[in-house]
Design a protein around this motif. Structure first.
Motif, PDB file in Angstrom:
ATOM      1  N   GLN A 171     -10.856   2.511   4.858  1.00  0.00           N
ATOM      2  CA  GLN A 171     -10.502   3.379   3.735  1.00  0.00           C
ATOM      3  C   GLN A 171     -10.682   4.879   3.983  1.00  0.00           C
ATOM      4  O   GLN A 171     -11.652   5.473   3.529  1.00  0.00           O
ATOM      5  CB  GLN A 171     -11.287   2.997   2.466  1.00  0.00           C
ATOM      6  N   ARG A 194      -2.575   7.776   3.934  1.00  0.00           N
ATOM      7  CA  ARG A 194      -3.121   8.707   2.946  1.00  0.00           C
ATOM      8  C   ARG A 194      -2.551  10.101   3.203  1.00  0.00           C
ATOM      9  O   ARG A 194      -2.678  10.641   4.298  1.00  0.00           O
ATOM     10  CB  ARG A 194      -4.653   8.761   3.031  1.00  0.00           C
ATOM     11  N   ARG A 203     -10.615  -0.732  -1.797  1.00  0.00           N
ATOM     12  CA  ARG A 203     -11.309   0.546  -1.934  1.00  0.00           C
ATOM     13  C   ARG A 203     -12.727   0.316  -2.432  1.00  0.00           C
ATOM     14  O   ARG A 203     -12.950  -0.474  -3.342  1.00  0.00           O
ATOM     15  CB  ARG A 203     -10.585   1.454  -2.944  1.00  0.00           C
ATOM     16  N   GLU A 229       0.826  -1.212   0.000  1.00  0.00           N
ATOM     17  CA  GLU A 229       0.000   0.000   0.000  1.00  0.00           C
ATOM     18  C   GLU A 229       0.862   1.265   0.000  1.00  0.00           C
ATOM     19  O   GLU A 229       0.715   2.146   0.842  1.00  0.00           O
ATOM     20  CB  GLU A 229      -0.953  -0.021   1.195  1.00  0.00           C
ATOM     21  N   GLU A 236      -9.889   8.713   3.044  1.00  0.00           N
ATOM     22  CA  GLU A 236      -9.476   9.458   1.852  1.00  0.00           C
ATOM     23  C   GLU A 236      -9.624  10.943   2.138  1.00  0.00           C
ATOM     24  O   GLU A 236     -10.564  11.370   2.819  1.00  0.00           O
ATOM     25  CB  GLU A 236     -10.341   9.098   0.632  1.00  0.00           C
ATOM     26  N   ALA A 250      -3.537   1.691   5.218  1.00  0.00           N
ATOM     27  CA  ALA A 250      -4.164   2.818   4.513  1.00  0.00           C
ATOM     28  C   ALA A 250      -3.528   4.176   4.772  1.00  0.00           C
ATOM     29  O   ALA A 250      -4.222   5.136   5.107  1.00  0.00           O
ATOM     30  CB  ALA A 250      -5.661   2.868   4.870  1.00  0.00           C
TER      31      ALA A 250
END
Length: 629
Positions: free
Chosen positions: A224, A172, A274, A121, A226, A170
């Motif tokens: 997830q 981000r 996702r 990832e 974002e 994850a």
């Protein structure tokens, strides 16, 4: 002309070779500029994973050179093993688990990351000339250390960014590069139990500042995160008992985007999954699972929702950039396909198919979503595929055999998609019930938690209830019920045979036989999973023994066939070998089929073919029919 022939003997155009011939798996789509990338798993190349690119002119070519294999082993199950940024590819090579950099038109070059550290990832932090990735460090021996790491793009230097948690996922980076978000959880939790959402500012030296938790924890697992273009965070949270989508500010204030008794998230078995995409104009394209079918919707800033009509019922991994969305989809009659959705002109285009449908659709058995009563008054779910072949029927006085299929996980879910591995059976006159027993995903957290403390009980009861429900309605022969499953599903197979007298025979594909051995020997990711499914070990060693089929093998009277990868680190081969020997020594008909070079699940074409052909022949011997060649 339709012929009359016994169930199980029907001649089918769906061969075992069709399961792998010209078939590939499709996964991890990504858009970079005008190009589309994805990973193909190729059974005919020994299960090798290859990164593929489609350019704006429609041409498709391999990016991964011959001899290389893109696949990470983080958590053993792996996950997203590449990232593309400005035409450059960064990926994990399977054989050494190190990171490589591949510029457009050039051969890959190793970044020089240390041996013994696995990565998954990844994201590119251009501002600081580095990758940020999930790292799993095996260099010290014992339980590996999982942390967020920075990898220098010049010399491969590895710098831990966040340590002290058992698991992370994850990462981000905010659009301005000033913040990092991630998920974290600790033993004995699995990510679907209590994954937390964290954020921290990035300091001038690239390290993380003071971190704060925004969401998640026990009873509210996150999935997830974002960033939006205006600096907010999106995350799937389970605070209502369903995985729903929320918008958060950096103080943690959450606004639900689409409150619904549906699942916008999935169990994080593989890193990088996702289910939604934030769009640059502030809208969100989201997918969700409800009543066994996936749907897609666009949600604007004001909460208005516009559904997207899809020709598929199952969606897997959605990604995108601006108005272009890529996703993997399938239906009961559509092979797995990589699609490109253009939101600007509302066009949907197939980019790549896993393979052509090799038979006339007339031979396909269409799924029926069923629910049925189970023990304790609860309702369980499944997908029933009746025997079907336009060339054959059975005599009116014969009822068909039924093969009960049990998914792994056990938090996975049976979904109505085209699987030749199911049609292989139905076209030969054997019905299939794909069971979503208590513990399965797609029916809310309460349904998933039915398995807590009850693995080997609730799952077995629901599988038996489904088989008996179909038998009572005349759709299956109660004397010819079969059961098959892999991994956790293999455990359910063995438990059903050890503690009940319902199934005539079973097939265990790398299934668990000794729960205590699994608790002691399995990999880090699942090493405390059984605390919740069974109880803490060794404190509840009594439960582990009472639920383990190995210690009750003397109660199994039905034949069993075992399939096992000899390099399996999740369920070691000793599990199948001990169970097979325990049955063989008592004179119970049993077969053991080992596969050298295979891990948890089979990827090589010859092994996939052997497994299903041997299983069919095994059932034929038990039930007394001769399968047609």
């Amino acid at each position: 002309m339709t012929q009359i022939a016994p169930y199980g003997t029907w001649r089918s155009p769906i061969s075992a070779a069709m399961l792998v011939s010209r078939q590939v798996s499709l996964n991890w789509p990504q858009i970079d500029g005008t190009d589309i990338y994805w990973v193909e798993g190729r059974p005919q190349e020994g299960g090798r994973n290859v990164l593929v690119r489609r350019t704006v002119d429609g041409s498709i070519s391999d990016v991964t050179p011959v001899g290389m294999n893109i696949r990470t082993l983080v958590h053993e199950y792996g996950g997203r093993s590449f990232v593309v940024d400005q035409g450059e590819v960064f990926f994990v090579e399977f054989n050494d688990q190190c990171l490589y950099r591949q510029r457009s038109g050039e051969a890959p070059v190793a970044l020089g990351t240390p041996a013994g550290v696995r990565f998954a990832e990844m994201l590119v932090d251009r501002q600081r000339n580095r990758l940020i990735a999930v790292a799993e460090d095996h260099r010290e021996g014992g339980e590996p250390q999982n942390y967020l790491a920075a990898v220098d793009l010049t010399n491969g230097t590895l710098t831990p960014l966040l340590t002290g948690r058992d698991f992370v996922a994850a990462p981000r980076l905010s659009p301005d590069g000033a913040w990092l978000a991630w998920l974290a959880w600790d033993h004995p939790n699995m990510p679907w139990d209590a994954a937390e959402l964290w954020v921290a500012p990035i300091q001038t030296d690239g390290s993380l500042g003071e971190a704060r938790q925004l969401a998640g924890g026990p009873g509210d697992s996150c999935f997830q995160p974002e960033w939006t273009t205006d600096g907010h965070l999106l995350v799937v949270s389970e605070r209502t008992g369903w995985w729903n989508l929320y918008r958060l500010d950096l103080a943690g204030y959450a606004t639900p985007l689409y409150p619904l008794e549906a699942e916008f998230g999935q169990p994080l078995w593989q890193l990088g999954m996702r289910t939604y995409v934030p769009l640059t104009d502030g809208r969100v394209l989201a997918t969700f699972l409800q009543q066994g079918r996936w749907s897609m919707v666009v949600i604007d800033r004001h909460g208005q929702r516009r559904p997207i009509d899809l020709p598929v019922s199952v969606v897997h991994i959605v990604n995108g950039a601006d108005h272009r969305i890529v996703f993997i989809g399938s239906s009961p009659t559509t092979p797995t396909t990589l699609f490109l959705l253009n939101l600007a002109d509302q066009t949907l285009s197939p980019i790549r198919r896993s393979g052509d449908l090799p038979v006339d659709p007339a031979y396909l058995s269409l799924p029926e979503m069923i629910s049925f009563p189970s023990t304790g008054g609860r309702t369980a779910y499944g997908i029933f595929y009746p025997p079907h072949n336009p060339d054959f029927i059975a005599s009116e006085d014969e009822q068909p055999p039924l093969l009960v299929m049990i998914h792994g996980g056990p938090t996975a879910a049976a979904q109505p998609t085209l699987r030749l591995s199911i049609q292989y059976w139905t076209s030969r006159g054997i019905g299939v019930l794909d069971v979503n027993y208590g513990g399965s995903t797609g029916f809310g957290r309460a349904y998933r938690e039915l398995l807590n403390g009850a693995w080997g009980v609730v799952d077995v009861e629901d599988c038996i209830a489904g088989a008996q429900f179909l038998a009572a309605s005349g759709r299956a022969d109660p004397d010819r019920l079969l059961i098959t499953g892999g991994s956790a599903g293999g455990f359910t197979v063995l438990a059903a045979l050890a503690f009940h007298r319902v199934f005539r025979a079973g097939a265990s594909h790398f299934g668990v036989a000794d729960l205590a051995a699994l608790a002691r020997d399995t990999h880090k990711f699942e090493s405390r999973y059984l605390d919740r499914l069974i109880g803490p070990y060794p404190e509840r060693a009594d439960l582990y023994q009472s639920r383990s089929p190995l210690y009750h093998a003397d109660q199994i009277t039905s034949p069993v066939i075992f399939f096992q990868g000899l390099e399996d680190k999740v369920v070691p081969p000793s599990q199948s070998e001990m169970m097979h020997e325990a049955l063989r020594s008592r004179g119970i008909y049993t077969e053991y089929v080992p596969f050298p070079g295979e891990q948890h699940g089979f990827r090589k074409a010859e092994h996939i073919i052997t497994a299903i052909e041997r299983e069919l022949a095994f059932y034929g011997k038990v039930l007394g029919f001769t399968p047609a060649l």
